[in-house]
Enzyme design. Sequence first.
Site, PDB file in Angstrom:
ATOM      1  N   TYR A 205       0.859  -1.189   0.000  1.00  0.00           N
ATOM      2  CA  TYR A 205       0.000   0.000   0.000  1.00  0.00           C
ATOM      3  C   TYR A 205       0.897   1.241   0.000  1.00  0.00           C
ATOM      4  O   TYR A 205       1.233   1.797   1.047  1.00  0.00           O
ATOM      5  CB  TYR A 205      -0.945  -0.010   1.193  1.00  0.00           C
ATOM      6  CG  TYR A 205      -1.962  -1.133   1.172  1.00  0.00           C
ATOM      7  CD1 TYR A 205      -2.200  -1.869   0.005  1.00  0.00           C
ATOM      8  CD2 TYR A 205      -2.685  -1.472   2.307  1.00  0.00           C
ATOM      9  CE1 TYR A 205      -3.127  -2.900  -0.023  1.00  0.00           C
ATOM     10  CE2 TYR A 205      -3.618  -2.500   2.292  1.00  0.00           C
ATOM     11  CZ  TYR A 205      -3.829  -3.214   1.130  1.00  0.00           C
ATOM     12  OH  TYR A 205      -4.752  -4.232   1.109  1.00  0.00           O
TER      13      TYR A 205
ATOM     14  N   HIS B  25      -0.559 -12.315   0.371  1.00  0.00           N
ATOM     15  CA  HIS B  25      -1.436 -11.339  -0.271  1.00  0.00           C
ATOM     16  C   HIS B  25      -2.196 -11.882  -1.489  1.00  0.00           C
ATOM     17  O   HIS B  25      -3.389 -11.650  -1.628  1.00  0.00           O
ATOM     18  CB  HIS B  25      -0.615 -10.100  -0.675  1.00  0.00           C
ATOM     19  CG  HIS B  25      -1.427  -8.857  -0.809  1.00  0.00           C
ATOM     20  ND1 HIS B  25      -0.893  -7.599  -0.598  1.00  0.00           N
ATOM     21  CD2 HIS B  25      -2.726  -8.644  -1.134  1.00  0.00           C
ATOM     22  CE1 HIS B  25      -1.838  -6.683  -0.793  1.00  0.00           C
ATOM     23  NE2 HIS B  25      -2.943  -7.297  -1.117  1.00  0.00           N
TER      24      HIS B  25
ATOM     25  N   PRO C 120     -15.478  -3.906   0.902  1.00  0.00           N
ATOM     26  CA  PRO C 120     -16.858  -4.306   1.168  1.00  0.00           C
ATOM     27  C   PRO C 120     -17.891  -3.306   0.646  1.00  0.00           C
ATOM     28  O   PRO C 120     -19.046  -3.676   0.424  1.00  0.00           O
ATOM     29  CB  PRO C 120     -16.917  -4.406   2.695  1.00  0.00           C
ATOM     30  CG  PRO C 120     -15.839  -3.480   3.172  1.00  0.00           C
ATOM     31  CD  PRO C 120     -14.742  -3.617   2.146  1.00  0.00           C
ATOM     32  N   LEU C 121     -17.461  -2.066   0.425  1.00  0.00           N
ATOM     33  CA  LEU C 121     -18.377  -1.046  -0.088  1.00  0.00           C
ATOM     34  C   LEU C 121     -18.180  -0.798  -1.580  1.00  0.00           C
ATOM     35  O   LEU C 121     -18.718   0.149  -2.137  1.00  0.00           O
ATOM     36  CB  LEU C 121     -18.208   0.259   0.700  1.00  0.00           C
ATOM     37  CG  LEU C 121     -18.384   0.122   2.214  1.00  0.00           C
ATOM     38  CD1 LEU C 121     -18.148   1.445   2.915  1.00  0.00           C
ATOM     39  CD2 LEU C 121     -19.770  -0.417   2.551  1.00  0.00           C
ATOM     40  N   GLY C 122     -17.382  -1.675  -2.228  1.00  0.00           N
ATOM     41  CA  GLY C 122     -17.223  -1.576  -3.676  1.00  0.00           C
ATOM     42  C   GLY C 122     -15.967  -0.886  -4.143  1.00  0.00           C
ATOM     43  O   GLY C 122     -15.771  -0.707  -5.342  1.00  0.00           O
ATOM     44  N   GLY C 123     -15.112  -0.465  -3.221  1.00  0.00           N
ATOM     45  CA  GLY C 123     -13.861   0.175  -3.614  1.00  0.00           C
ATOM     46  C   GLY C 123     -13.924   1.684  -3.496  1.00  0.00           C
ATOM     47  O   GLY C 123     -14.995   2.280  -3.385  1.00  0.00           O
TER      48      GLY C 123
END
Length: 288
Positions: free
Chosen positions: A55, A130, A211-214
């Site tokens: 990241y 990963h 979880p919220l679509g990115g």
Amino acid sequence: MTSTTRRIGDTQVSAIGLGGMPMSIEGRPDESRSIATIHAALDAGITLIDTADAYHLDSSDIGHNETLIAKALNSYGGDTSDVLVATKGGHLRPGGGAWTLDGSPAHLKQAAEDSLKRLGVDAIGLYQFHRPDPKTPYEDSVGAIRDLLDAGKIRMAGISNADPDQIRQANEILGGRLVSVQNQFSPAFRSSEPELELCDELGIAFLPWSPLGGISNASDLGDKHPAFHQLAGELGVSPQKLTLAWMLAKSPVVIPIPGSSRPETIRDSYSAIELTLTPDQVATLDAS
């Protein structure tokens, strides 16, 4: 109300975690806002923070997110001894937004050593492979994670982006010590249902990423998924909060890790633990 905590291995964590990726890749905010976001998560009661050595923007700032999280934890005024930081190795970002893979045992072992230093800990709380690397036999990659576990470099072991066969294989290689599977799962991406069901069966934590679509889609979640939009309106909550409550209701092993880079969004996400859905509501969302 949903229980506020769930388990990863022998460790109790908040039922919703914080995903750190948006704070370190393209479009990342300034450091002060990111640290404020992590502090807001801790204030709310979040005790699981998910990161990875990949990241970052390019090879000049490898591990940016791990370093940022360590700084935020060190500067927090309260007790952070119960916070589990989960990181990952085996993915690389050489630059230009590209993602590459290196699942070789040598790379994973060195990556874990580097993550240890950046996080400033004696042992990584949860270390996850990963993403499978086609150039390296899966058993060799997971074998490296097992070696790290046996050596005490990591306390718990997990995998990410895995299919059911890989979950079973990894758990066997790890001698039954696989504690988590981190796969993509959202209203728009349901193909990890079999992995979620297997984790439920085996008692392994399932950590939905995006979880919220990115990052680019989270704000439009309600517009793209009418059933979530409608029920959220009826309940007087955001579609995002409803989505996380739906995931929590699917199985006690599910621990969503929504990414955030603003204090207000992680507070809203965490408040999903206060929302209890009926079986009929869950079934309606499942069928949408």
